[in-house]
Design an enzyme around this catalytic site. Structure first.
Site, short mmCIF file in Angstrom:
data_model
loop_
_atom_site.label_atom_id
_atom_site.label_comp_id
_atom_site.label_asym_id
_atom_site.label_seq_id
_atom_site.Cartn_x
_atom_site.Cartn_y
_atom_site.Cartn_z
N ASP A 69 0.83 -1.21 0.00
CA ASP A 69 0.00 0.00 0.00
C ASP A 69 0.86 1.25 0.00
O ASP A 69 2.04 1.24 0.34
CB ASP A 69 -0.96 0.00 1.20
CG ASP A 69 -0.23 -0.14 2.53
OD1 ASP A 69 0.80 -0.84 2.59
OD2 ASP A 69 -0.69 0.44 3.52
N GLU A 98 -0.69 -1.85 5.24
CA GLU A 98 0.17 -1.77 6.43
C GLU A 98 0.04 -0.42 7.11
O GLU A 98 0.19 -0.31 8.33
CB GLU A 98 1.63 -2.02 6.04
CG GLU A 98 2.59 -2.14 7.22
CD GLU A 98 3.05 -0.80 7.78
OE1 GLU A 98 3.24 -0.73 9.02
OE2 GLU A 98 3.20 0.16 7.02
#
Length: 395
Positions: free
Chosen positions: A81, A139
């Site tokens: 991400d 995350e």
């Protein structure tokens, strides 16, 4: 096999760089990584592996490489991400998604692991065990993706787990490790304080929420200086104080948000207890109403000492010109949801230097001008490759 794996990785260094640049150019926010997840799935299409998609609370992907011989099962994880940051690097492959940027190196994490995984797939008949490649979503935003992947049961068969993070503290070629508690746990607080508004000339007829909030900002700092053991680490940052109003009006309500860090669970419990006690005291002292939201985001990250010692041995024994130095890192106050894996599975999360060439003071992760030395990608791939070979005793 070890030499064969390293030769394969070296021959695909440019491919890692191109994958990283593609991902950097096309970042997606946590829990919205649909195209990134599809890119990863397409990479594995047609390969001799088992693939699980949409694992956990988002687009998590687990790729299972079954070796040609029975043995232990390990996990290798990379996150994919990006962050809500407007990129200011000026790179020719800078983000095409305005306001979203790979400012933490997750593009590099994914790039190295894709190529390493593909090489391991080609050599899987030599592997005495099973390797699960974990491509993890989200995350950066709690509750994160790791906790839900662990809770899914998809990793219940893992004996150990490994991962790396690119950091700009050192140049490419330097690999760092730390045994025991290595990265901080993190909690989040939001405090709403409701008082009684009024005219600036008549404070006795009002109940000033700004004064109460200001007292809270000061008081919580005494938790670190007067409640924690001096040998323990703790940080309380009040990063937002929303009390904007008019200069001659007493504000009736304010809202604060804060970030809390700690290196062990005892400190976590002490800080939360004291924050709640201070909030109760403010209600009594200032006659205001408080609404506290206090959530635990990520636990402290604990590297298993025995596993970490084996990682150190594998890296120091690499005798590889790309891995120039293996050093011990200090404990670090940033957090990472890799900690959730390590709560359940003994493992090691270590660090790969990525400071851009010719830069004396690099921008740290999460900065709009953050960049990496792409030579760090082959270092990351080789480092994890050597750890895998060392784990399975492959020469």
């Amino acid at each position: 096999m070890r030499k064969q794996l390293m030769d394969m990785l070296e021959s695909r260094t440019e491919e890692m760089i191109q994958i990283r640049r593609y991902l950097h150019e096309n970042p997606e926010l946590s829990f919205k990584e649909d195209k990134t997840a599809q890119y990863i799935l397409d990479f594995y299409k047609g390969k001799d592996v088992e693939i699980q998609s949409n694992v956990g609370n988002g687009r998590g992907i687990i790729v299972t490489i079954k070796g040609g011989k029975p043995g232990k099962t390990i996990g290798l994880r990379a996150d994919f991400d990006a962050l809500p940051i407007l990129e200011e690097t000026g790179l020719p492959f800078k983000s095409k998604n305005e306001g979203v940027m790979h400012a933490c190196g997750h593009d590099g994490h994914t790039a190295y692991l894709l190529v390493l995984a593909d090489c391991l797939i080609q050599l899987k008949d030599e592997i005495p065990g099973t390797i699960k490649i974990i491509h993890q979503h989200a995350e950066e935003v709690p509750p994160g993706g790791a906790k839900s992947i662990v809770e899914s049961g998809a990793l219940d068969d893992l004996d150990n787990i490994f991962g790396i993070h690119l950091l700009p503290f050192n140049s490419a070629g330097v690999v760092g490790y730390h045994s025991g508690f290595s990265m901080a746990g993190r909690s989040y607080l939001k405090l709403g304080i409701q008082g009684v508004g009024g005219h600036g000339s008549s404070p006795h007829m009002a109940n000033d929420a700004i004064v109460a909030g200001s007292y809270f900002v000061t008081a919580v700092q005494t938790i670190i200086s007067r409640r924690l053991n001096p040998f323990d680490m703790g940080v309380i940052t009040i990063g937002s104080f929303d009390g904007k109003g008019t200069f001659n009006v007493i504000k009736d309500r304010v809202e604060l948000e804060g970030d809390i860090r700690y290196m062990n669970m005892d400190s976590k419990a002490i800080i939360e207890k004291e924050v709640r006690r201070i909030v109760s005291g403010i209600e009594a002292e200032f006659d205001v109403k408080c609404n506290l939201t206090y959530t635990s985001d990520y636990p402290p990250l604990y590297n298993n000492p025995e596993v970490t010692a084996d990682v150190k041995t594998s890296l120091e024994g690499a005798n590889d010109p790309d891995i120039k130095e293996v050093i011990e890192y200090p404990m670090m106050s940033p957090s990472d949801d890799f900690a959730y894996y390590l709560e359940k599975i003994p493992g090691c999360y270590f660090f790969v230097g990525s400071k851009p060439k010719g830069v004396e003071k690099p921008y740290f992760n999460h900065h709009p001008k953050y960049d990496i030395d792409e030579d760090a990608l082959i270092v990351a791939a080789k480092s994890v490759g050597y750890v895998v070979c060392g784990y399975y005793g492959l020469e």
